[in-house]
Motif scaffolding. Structure first.
Motif, mmCIF file in Angstrom:
data_model
loop_
_atom_site.group_PDB
_atom_site.id
_atom_site.type_symbol
_atom_site.label_atom_id
_atom_site.label_comp_id
_atom_site.label_asym_id
_atom_site.label_seq_id
_atom_site.Cartn_x
_atom_site.Cartn_y
_atom_site.Cartn_z
ATOM 1 N N ALA A 1 -6.283 0.386 2.030
ATOM 2 C CA ALA A 1 -5.909 1.787 1.802
ATOM 3 C C ALA A 1 -6.424 2.785 2.873
ATOM 4 O O ALA A 1 -7.173 2.634 3.402
ATOM 5 C CB ALA A 1 -6.628 2.352 0.369
ATOM 6 N N ARG A 2 -5.539 3.719 3.088
ATOM 7 C CA ARG A 2 -5.697 4.564 3.994
ATOM 8 C C ARG A 2 -6.629 5.745 3.726
ATOM 9 O O ARG A 2 -6.112 6.310 2.820
ATOM 10 C CB ARG A 2 -4.167 5.294 4.751
ATOM 11 N N SER B 1 -6.039 16.527 -7.576
ATOM 12 C CA SER B 1 -6.281 16.802 -6.125
ATOM 13 C C SER B 1 -6.421 15.170 -5.511
ATOM 14 O O SER B 1 -5.374 14.504 -5.751
ATOM 15 C CB SER B 1 -7.645 17.706 -5.726
ATOM 16 N N ASN B 2 -7.389 14.885 -4.562
ATOM 17 C CA ASN B 2 -7.598 13.727 -4.069
ATOM 18 C C ASN B 2 -7.852 12.610 -5.173
ATOM 19 O O ASN B 2 -8.876 12.944 -6.050
ATOM 20 C CB ASN B 2 -8.294 13.755 -2.735
ATOM 21 N N ILE B 3 -7.330 11.548 -5.167
ATOM 22 C CA ILE B 3 -8.024 10.461 -6.029
ATOM 23 C C ILE B 3 -8.169 9.093 -4.875
ATOM 24 O O ILE B 3 -7.339 9.027 -4.148
ATOM 25 C CB ILE B 3 -6.968 10.168 -7.209
ATOM 26 N N ALA B 4 -9.128 8.293 -5.517
ATOM 27 C CA ALA B 4 -9.354 7.036 -4.619
ATOM 28 C C ALA B 4 -9.517 6.118 -5.693
ATOM 29 O O ALA B 4 -10.338 6.093 -6.849
ATOM 30 C CB ALA B 4 -10.502 7.168 -3.763
ATOM 31 N N LEU B 5 -8.647 4.936 -5.467
ATOM 32 C CA LEU B 5 -9.163 3.587 -6.604
ATOM 33 C C LEU B 5 -10.121 2.696 -5.876
ATOM 34 O O LEU B 5 -9.860 2.399 -4.506
ATOM 35 C CB LEU B 5 -7.589 2.983 -6.852
ATOM 36 N N PRO C 1 -5.042 1.071 -2.394
ATOM 37 C CA PRO C 1 -4.515 -0.041 -1.718
ATOM 38 C C PRO C 1 -3.357 -1.101 -2.278
ATOM 39 O O PRO C 1 -2.662 -0.679 -3.317
ATOM 40 C CB PRO C 1 -5.796 -1.143 -1.465
ATOM 41 N N SER C 2 -3.029 -1.797 -1.502
ATOM 42 C CA SER C 2 -1.738 -2.682 -2.114
ATOM 43 C C SER C 2 -2.172 -3.459 -3.355
ATOM 44 O O SER C 2 -3.554 -3.710 -3.747
ATOM 45 C CB SER C 2 -1.606 -3.885 -1.042
ATOM 46 N N GLU D 1 1.055 -1.123 -0.150
ATOM 47 C CA GLU D 1 0.048 0.114 0.137
ATOM 48 C C GLU D 1 0.743 1.315 0.001
ATOM 49 O O GLU D 1 0.529 2.285 -0.684
ATOM 50 C CB GLU D 1 -0.952 0.048 1.152
ATOM 51 N N ARG D 2 2.013 1.336 0.815
ATOM 52 C CA ARG D 2 2.645 2.553 0.528
ATOM 53 C C ARG D 2 3.405 3.057 -0.594
ATOM 54 O O ARG D 2 3.939 3.891 -0.910
ATOM 55 C CB ARG D 2 3.669 2.263 2.013
#
Length: 447
Positions: free
Chosen positions: A426-427, A347-351, A435-436, A239-240
């Motif tokens: 994911a954080r 800006s912020n994204i999320a998978l 996420p990983s 994840e990192r």
């Protein structure tokens, strides 16, 4: 405290007086404190404060940008005159220009986004104490030879943007961070790892003891690292580092790259670029998240946007100039600094997250590589060919067998991204909620 709204208004007045047809101005007022400790003693202390201003002027289809850190009236006049003189000899660009007033955002501040902590600045002594405690905790673990760095910092910045099309708006951001890098072993057997976080609110940070503990545990798990096998194996991006893999896709979808013809995604608009269960969403209004912003660098209102839906690429990331060049509409994605014109940014994204844990993916991958750190980069932006140095852990029979280093992983981003399998780790507070990710069949070069 400097009145940034008035300062940008004065810059625009100076630009008009100097002969500009149109202009926009940005002003930032920031302060930052950073403390580093080593071996229980203060290693470095820095404090920075200041105002920076930037002016972009337009003469027809020519533009120029200038910046300064002096806000005296005579400096503003000199900036405007210099910018106009530069614009007169700049090449014409048919795609530049301010936003139409009807396109401008009605939102002119960040109220409701919670981007800045309303609290006193932490003292240098408090920051030093946090860094000392993180270092001491790491050193208390048997096997940690030294702590390379333990650092705590605080930043607060105010931003204001104004333009001759009538836009004027601004907001503030704050950031607290704590970081620790630990080392185990000596000489050629030395291994290191780290842990750290940055948050808008200091209270949201993990404790210094937790930061030091995680830095030490990560480092100790790397003791005795060796090269992995060479061949084609599945690779699990922890994840990192997984956000970097998605970042390559997002970079290729940047309108500037597409307009230049240098993106490996060109020609794939509307096509499958991820598995059909996955989407990528941009969320610029996520509360208490560092990447959020109420409007972009050209005064357009930001909004939630699906970059990829069910695996298919929906569109590019565009500012006004790249949108005009590509015959499209801006996605309100302009970023802007004092010394440069707008350019497309995210800006912020999320998978989309999966249902499996990281341990589930390790179990299911059988034999392969878990990557926890990436070093260097050789990526062909036009073809998507990918090669990076990596370190992490070798997986045998679904379990971590031993730490590895000095290996290279290679593949092609188009193929890699279409095969990814996400975990559920994911954080949610980060600007890149990824996420990983498990990728099948990459080529590893080790022993």
């Amino acid at each position: 405290m400097q009145n940034l709204s008035q300062l940008t208004a004065d810059l625009l007045t100076a630009a008009r007086k100097a002969g500009a047809d149109a202009a926009d101005a940005i002003a930032t007022d920031g302060r930052a404190v950073s403390i580093d400790v080593r071996a229980g003693a203060l290693e470095q202390a820095e404090r920075a404060e200041g105002v920076e201003i930037g002016l972009r002027v337009l003469l027809g289809q020519r533009q120029a940008c200038v910046s300064a850190s002096d806000t005296k009236p005579e400096t503003l006049a000199e900036m405007a005159e210099r910018a106009v003189a530069m614009a007169r000899i700049a090449p014409e660009d048919p795609f530049i220009g301010l936003a139409d007033p009807a396109e401008l955002s009605d939102t002119r501040d960040a109220i409701g986004l919670d981007l800045c902590e309303d609290a006193p600045e932490p003292s240098p002594a408090d920051l030093e104490d946090a860094a000392r405690r993180a270092e001491a905790t790491a050193l208390s673990h048997e096997g940690i030879a030294q702590v390379q760095s333990a650092a705590a910092s605080y930043h607060r910045t105010r931003i204001h943007l104004a333009a001759t099309n009538g836009f004027s708006g601004g907001y503030a951001r704050s950031s607290h961070s704590l970081y620790c890098v630990a080392i185990t072993g000596e000489g050629t057997k030395m291994e290191r790892d780290h842990y750290g976080e940055a948050r808008i609110y200091g209270a949201d940070l993990p404790t210094p003891e937790e930061v030091g503990r995680l830095a030490a545990e990560r480092t100790l798990s790397r003791a005795g690292a060796r090269k992995p096998k060479t061949g084609a194996f599945p690779v699990l991006y922890d994840e990192r580092v997984a956000a970097g893999l998605i970042g390559h896709l997002l970079s290729a979808a940047n309108g500037a790259s597409v307009a230049r013809g240098s993106s490996w995604l060109r020609g794939l608009l509307g096509e499958q670029v991820l598995p059909d269960t996955l989407s990528i969403v941009e969320e610029p209004h996520r509360v208490r998240t560092s990447g959020s912003k109420p409007f972009d660098g050209e005064g357009l209102r930001t909004a939630r946007r699906e970059i990829v839906t069910d695996g298919r690429l929906n569109g590019w990331t565009l500012d006004l100039a790249t949108a005009r060049q590509l015959g499209m509409q801006s996605t309100a994605s302009a970023g802007r600094g004092p010394s440069s014109p707008p350019s497309p940014t995210l800006s912020n994204i999320a998978l989309t997250q999966g249902d499996a844990t990281r341990d589930d993916l390790i179990r299911d991958m059988g034999t392969g590589l878990l990557v926890t750190s990436l070093i260097g980069s050789s990526i062909n932006a036009t073809t998507g060919d990918y090669s990076r140095g990596a370190s992490g852990f070798w997986i045998e029979k679904g379990q971590i067998a031993y730490p590895v280093n000095e290996c290279t992983i290679a593949g092609n981003l188009r193929d890699m991204l279409r095969s990814i399998v996400p975990a559920n780790d994911a954080r949610p507070w980060t600007g890149r909620v990824v996420p990983s990710l498990l990728v099948e069949g990459l080529v590893l070069a080790g022993d």
